[in-house]
Design a protein around this motif. Structure first.
Motif, PDB file in Angstrom:
ATOM      1  N   GLY A 158       0.810  -1.218   0.000  1.00  0.00           N
ATOM      2  CA  GLY A 158       0.000   0.000   0.000  1.00  0.00           C
ATOM      3  C   GLY A 158       0.840   1.265   0.000  1.00  0.00           C
ATOM      4  N   PHE A 159       1.886   1.289   0.807  1.00  0.00           N
ATOM      5  CA  PHE A 159       2.757   2.473   0.847  1.00  0.00           C
ATOM      6  C   PHE A 159       3.533   2.647  -0.457  1.00  0.00           C
ATOM      7  N   ILE A 160       3.775   1.534  -1.168  1.00  0.00           N
ATOM      8  CA  ILE A 160       4.511   1.617  -2.430  1.00  0.00           C
ATOM      9  C   ILE A 160       3.615   2.111  -3.564  1.00  0.00           C
ATOM     10  N   VAL A 161       2.456   1.444  -3.745  1.00  0.00           N
ATOM     11  CA  VAL A 161       1.611   1.765  -4.902  1.00  0.00           C
ATOM     12  C   VAL A 161       0.835   3.076  -4.725  1.00  0.00           C
ATOM     13  N   ARG A 162       0.671   3.517  -3.478  1.00  0.00           N
ATOM     14  CA  ARG A 162      -0.065   4.769  -3.258  1.00  0.00           C
ATOM     15  C   ARG A 162       0.836   5.816  -2.590  1.00  0.00           C
ATOM     16  N   TRP A 163       2.128   5.742  -2.910  1.00  0.00           N
ATOM     17  CA  TRP A 163       3.101   6.635  -2.297  1.00  0.00           C
ATOM     18  C   TRP A 163       2.813   8.099  -2.609  1.00  0.00           C
ATOM     19  N   SER A 164       2.335   8.378  -3.809  1.00  0.00           N
ATOM     20  CA  SER A 164       2.057   9.768  -4.191  1.00  0.00           C
ATOM     21  C   SER A 164       0.995  10.390  -3.277  1.00  0.00           C
ATOM     22  N   GLU A 165       0.061   9.563  -2.781  1.00  0.00           N
ATOM     23  CA  GLU A 165      -0.972  10.052  -1.870  1.00  0.00           C
ATOM     24  C   GLU A 165      -0.448  10.214  -0.454  1.00  0.00           C
ATOM     25  N   PHE A 166       0.426   9.290  -0.037  1.00  0.00           N
ATOM     26  CA  PHE A 166       0.879   9.265   1.358  1.00  0.00           C
ATOM     27  C   PHE A 166       2.151  10.078   1.603  1.00  0.00           C
ATOM     28  N   LYS A 167       2.857  10.431   0.527  1.00  0.00           N
ATOM     29  CA  LYS A 167       4.143  11.122   0.675  1.00  0.00           C
ATOM     30  C   LYS A 167       4.055  12.407   1.494  1.00  0.00           C
ATOM     31  N   PRO A 168       3.022  13.259   1.298  1.00  0.00           N
ATOM     32  CA  PRO A 168       2.961  14.503   2.089  1.00  0.00           C
ATOM     33  C   PRO A 168       2.960  14.279   3.602  1.00  0.00           C
ATOM     34  N   PHE A 169       2.351  13.190   4.061  1.00  0.00           N
ATOM     35  CA  PHE A 169       2.308  12.903   5.495  1.00  0.00           C
ATOM     36  C   PHE A 169       3.691  12.561   6.024  1.00  0.00           C
TER      37      PHE A 169
ATOM     38  N   THR B 244       6.516  13.638   4.512  1.00  0.00           N
ATOM     39  CA  THR B 244       7.295  14.876   4.368  1.00  0.00           C
ATOM     40  C   THR B 244       7.085  15.790   5.569  1.00  0.00           C
ATOM     41  N   ASP B 245       5.831  15.904   6.013  1.00  0.00           N
ATOM     42  CA  ASP B 245       5.507  16.740   7.178  1.00  0.00           C
ATOM     43  C   ASP B 245       5.679  15.993   8.494  1.00  0.00           C
ATOM     44  N   PHE B 246       6.048  14.721   8.406  1.00  0.00           N
ATOM     45  CA  PHE B 246       6.191  13.837   9.570  1.00  0.00           C
ATOM     46  C   PHE B 246       4.933  13.907  10.444  1.00  0.00           C
ATOM     47  N   ASN B 247       3.804  13.698   9.795  1.00  0.00           N
ATOM     48  CA  ASN B 247       2.518  13.670  10.496  1.00  0.00           C
ATOM     49  C   ASN B 247       2.297  12.258  11.022  1.00  0.00           C
ATOM     50  N   LEU B 248       2.781  12.018  12.248  1.00  0.00           N
ATOM     51  CA  LEU B 248       2.779  10.670  12.810  1.00  0.00           C
ATOM     52  C   LEU B 248       1.372  10.100  12.970  1.00  0.00           C
ATOM     53  N   VAL B 249       0.441  10.963  13.351  1.00  0.00           N
ATOM     54  CA  VAL B 249      -0.938  10.501  13.557  1.00  0.00           C
ATOM     55  C   VAL B 249      -1.518   9.965  12.250  1.00  0.00           C
ATOM     56  N   GLU B 250      -1.329  10.703  11.166  1.00  0.00           N
ATOM     57  CA  GLU B 250      -1.848  10.279   9.868  1.00  0.00           C
ATOM     58  C   GLU B 250      -1.146   9.018   9.370  1.00  0.00           C
ATOM     59  N   ILE B 251       0.160   8.934   9.599  1.00  0.00           N
ATOM     60  CA  ILE B 251       0.921   7.759   9.163  1.00  0.00           C
ATOM     61  C   ILE B 251       0.420   6.503   9.867  1.00  0.00           C
ATOM     62  N   VAL B 252       0.229   6.606  11.193  1.00  0.00           N
ATOM     63  CA  VAL B 252      -0.267   5.467  11.968  1.00  0.00           C
ATOM     64  C   VAL B 252      -1.687   5.099  11.538  1.00  0.00           C
ATOM     65  N   ALA B 253      -2.519   6.119  11.289  1.00  0.00           N
ATOM     66  CA  ALA B 253      -3.901   5.869  10.850  1.00  0.00           C
ATOM     67  C   ALA B 253      -3.920   5.148   9.497  1.00  0.00           C
ATOM     68  N   ILE B 254      -3.053   5.577   8.580  1.00  0.00           N
ATOM     69  CA  ILE B 254      -2.969   4.926   7.269  1.00  0.00           C
ATOM     70  C   ILE B 254      -2.500   3.488   7.420  1.00  0.00           C
ATOM     71  N   LEU B 255      -1.508   3.279   8.293  1.00  0.00           N
ATOM     72  CA  LEU B 255      -0.981   1.932   8.504  1.00  0.00           C
ATOM     73  C   LEU B 255      -2.066   0.994   9.028  1.00  0.00           C
ATOM     74  N   PHE B 256      -2.826   1.457  10.014  1.00  0.00           N
ATOM     75  CA  PHE B 256      -3.903   0.629  10.568  1.00  0.00           C
ATOM     76  C   PHE B 256      -4.987   0.380   9.517  1.00  0.00           C
TER      77      PHE B 256
END
Length: 224
Positions: A25-36, A38-50
């Motif tokens: 998921g992080f590979i194929v949708r990297w363009s969508e997740f990259k801003p999080f 870049t800004d080191f938005n930990l909450v969003e990163i964890v939410a995406i992972l879950f």
């Protein structure tokens, strides 16, 4: 298979599906997740992972349902066609039909004017080549007669499980789903004999212990 080993088999496949989907998921949708990132938005990163793990669990459940359905169909097929040779021939025909439909029907429905057929062929090869590899290892693990049934499961069952996303034709979802399905299907196909063997040994060990206890009771002198 014992209930304990079945639970282990189920959970390990479930976790494998979640982990694979998380990585893919992080590979194929990297363009969508990259801003999080870049800004080191930990909450969003964890939410995406879950979220990806949850989606992966669903893919894994589909894979497991397809696997146990195939085991039933395989027995059913052997019963109808009487011989493994005839049933294998039928499976080869179904593999060819499914791969042809995967290319031709999707091209007819989704291809734009003057679009090449190659991407649709490539998608079919994405299923067929791993199927060949897994079927080869399955035949080495057991015997040569398992090659065609293993290939049938890896191709036909995977495509059937993949249909909801294929109909939507959303490219990122197409790749997000296919890799977890292939991994989970391959894992179940190759690991089932090991879990069955482990269950058999546990049963034999349990029966020996029970027999030993029974003999001790019989040999114990009576106080009467």
């Amino acid at each position: 298979m014992t209930s304990r080993n079945w639970v282990k088999f189920f959970i390990s496949t479930l976790l494998l599906g979640g982990l694979t989907t998380g990585i893919v998921g992080f590979i194929v949708r990297w363009s969508e997740f990259k801003p999080f990132f870049t800004d080191f938005n930990l909450v969003e990163i964890v939410a995406i992972l879950f979220w990806l793990l949850g989606v992966g669990f669903i893919f894994s459940l589909l894979s497991q349902a397809g696997f146990f359905a195939y085991l039933t169909i395989h027995r059913f097929g052997l019963g109808i066609f009487k011989t493994a040779k005839l049933w294998n021939t039928v499976q080869l025909v179904l593999i060819a039909v499914v791969l042809f439909d995967l290319v031709y029907l999707r091209y007819e429905v989704f291809a734009e004017e003057s679009e090449s057929l190659l991407p649709y062929i490539g998608l079919a090869l994405l299923v067929f080549i791993p199927g060949l590899v897994v079927a080869y290892f399955k035949s080495q693990q057991t015997n040569k007669t398992t090659f065609i049934p293993a290939l049938f499961f890896m191709v036909v069952a995977t495509v059937i499980e993949w249909i909801p996303i294929l109909r939507a034709n959303e490219q990122s979802w197409v790749y997000l789903m296919i890799f977890p399905l292939l991994v989970c299907n391959a894992y179940q196909l190759l690991m089932l004999p090991k879990y069955n063997e482990k269950s058999l040994k546990e049963r034999e060990s349990f029966e020996r212990r029970m027999k030993g206890k029974s003999n001790k009771v019989k040999q114990k002198p009576s106080n009467a």
